[in-house]
Design a protein around this motif. Sequence first.
Motif, PDB file in Angstrom:
ATOM      1  N   ARG A  94       0.825  -1.208   0.000  1.00  0.00           N
ATOM      2  CA  ARG A  94       0.000   0.000   0.000  1.00  0.00           C
ATOM      3  C   ARG A  94       0.864   1.266   0.000  1.00  0.00           C
ATOM      4  O   ARG A  94       0.572   2.233  -0.712  1.00  0.00           O
ATOM      5  CB  ARG A  94      -0.943   0.007   1.210  1.00  0.00           C
ATOM      6  N   LYS A 100      -4.657   4.216  -2.172  1.00  0.00           N
ATOM      7  CA  LYS A 100      -5.679   4.861  -1.357  1.00  0.00           C
ATOM      8  C   LYS A 100      -6.994   4.104  -1.550  1.00  0.00           C
ATOM      9  O   LYS A 100      -7.310   3.672  -2.656  1.00  0.00           O
ATOM     10  CB  LYS A 100      -5.863   6.324  -1.770  1.00  0.00           C
ATOM     11  N   GLY A 101      -7.736   3.975  -0.490  1.00  0.00           N
ATOM     12  CA  GLY A 101      -8.984   3.238  -0.606  1.00  0.00           C
ATOM     13  C   GLY A 101      -8.718   1.750  -0.793  1.00  0.00           C
ATOM     14  O   GLY A 101      -7.829   1.181  -0.161  1.00  0.00           O
ATOM     15  N   LYS A 102      -9.470   1.144  -1.689  1.00  0.00           N
ATOM     16  CA  LYS A 102      -9.362  -0.295  -1.960  1.00  0.00           C
ATOM     17  C   LYS A 102      -9.410  -1.094  -0.657  1.00  0.00           C
ATOM     18  O   LYS A 102      -8.632  -2.025  -0.429  1.00  0.00           O
ATOM     19  CB  LYS A 102      -8.086  -0.611  -2.740  1.00  0.00           C
ATOM     20  N   ASN A 103     -10.340  -0.699   0.200  1.00  0.00           N
ATOM     21  CA  ASN A 103     -10.437  -1.329   1.515  1.00  0.00           C
ATOM     22  C   ASN A 103     -10.887  -2.783   1.449  1.00  0.00           C
ATOM     23  O   ASN A 103     -10.752  -3.512   2.435  1.00  0.00           O
ATOM     24  CB  ASN A 103     -11.390  -0.521   2.401  1.00  0.00           C
ATOM     25  N   THR A 106      -7.984  -4.837   2.207  1.00  0.00           N
ATOM     26  CA  THR A 106      -7.667  -4.814   3.639  1.00  0.00           C
ATOM     27  C   THR A 106      -8.595  -5.747   4.404  1.00  0.00           C
ATOM     28  O   THR A 106      -8.155  -6.497   5.285  1.00  0.00           O
ATOM     29  CB  THR A 106      -7.797  -3.380   4.189  1.00  0.00           C
TER      30      THR A 106
END
Length: 221
Positions: A94, A100-103, A106
Amino acid sequence: MQAIVETVFDACYLIGVVTLGILMIAKSHGNKQYRLFGIMAVVLGFGDAFHLVPRAVALCTTGLDNFTVALGTGKFITSITMTVFYIILYYIWRIRYHVKGKNIYTIFVYGMAIARIVLCLFPQNAWTSSASPLSWGIYRNIPFTIMGLIIIYLFYKSSREQNDKLFKNMWLTIVISFGFYLPVVLFADLVPIIGMLMIPKTLAYVWTVWIGYHAMKAEQQ
């Protein structure tokens, strides 16, 4: 002969990855990516030490059969630290690629990590038994493998998209490590010689750490 060769190999591995990790932490100069990489290498080395040191002592003294509890406990600890290793590697991805984002990634990584750790905690694993069940070895490695596949995909995709020559083989080191690790999980109890595949698996992790160290040195020049 096995005791000498394996002990020397493991000692070189542990000292090598921990040394590289400490150097990265010390010389990262505030670069979060390489500080994390150094921490990851130290976690790898110290985590593996819980299993490899008792194994070396066993091989050089009274044999593996007399160190079942120590070896099993070490294997349990290593299973947890390897999970942490891949969580850190995910965050290195990351940071390096400014994600950024693309949770969703995660969520998947943490979901698989939690599943792996929870499965490792079940008493059915019989970590300290000389006859731990193969089935639970498979169960706890399913989320671990999925976690690895996610990180393989992420590094492969990002390194290609951004033409990242320094990290172009990061995905391959993970493929190799799992490629040699999974046969050991599945077949080493039936065919003990398959346990030798842990050597190239270990070298793949050394390659992973070396990529980070080499990239840090290259970018600081």
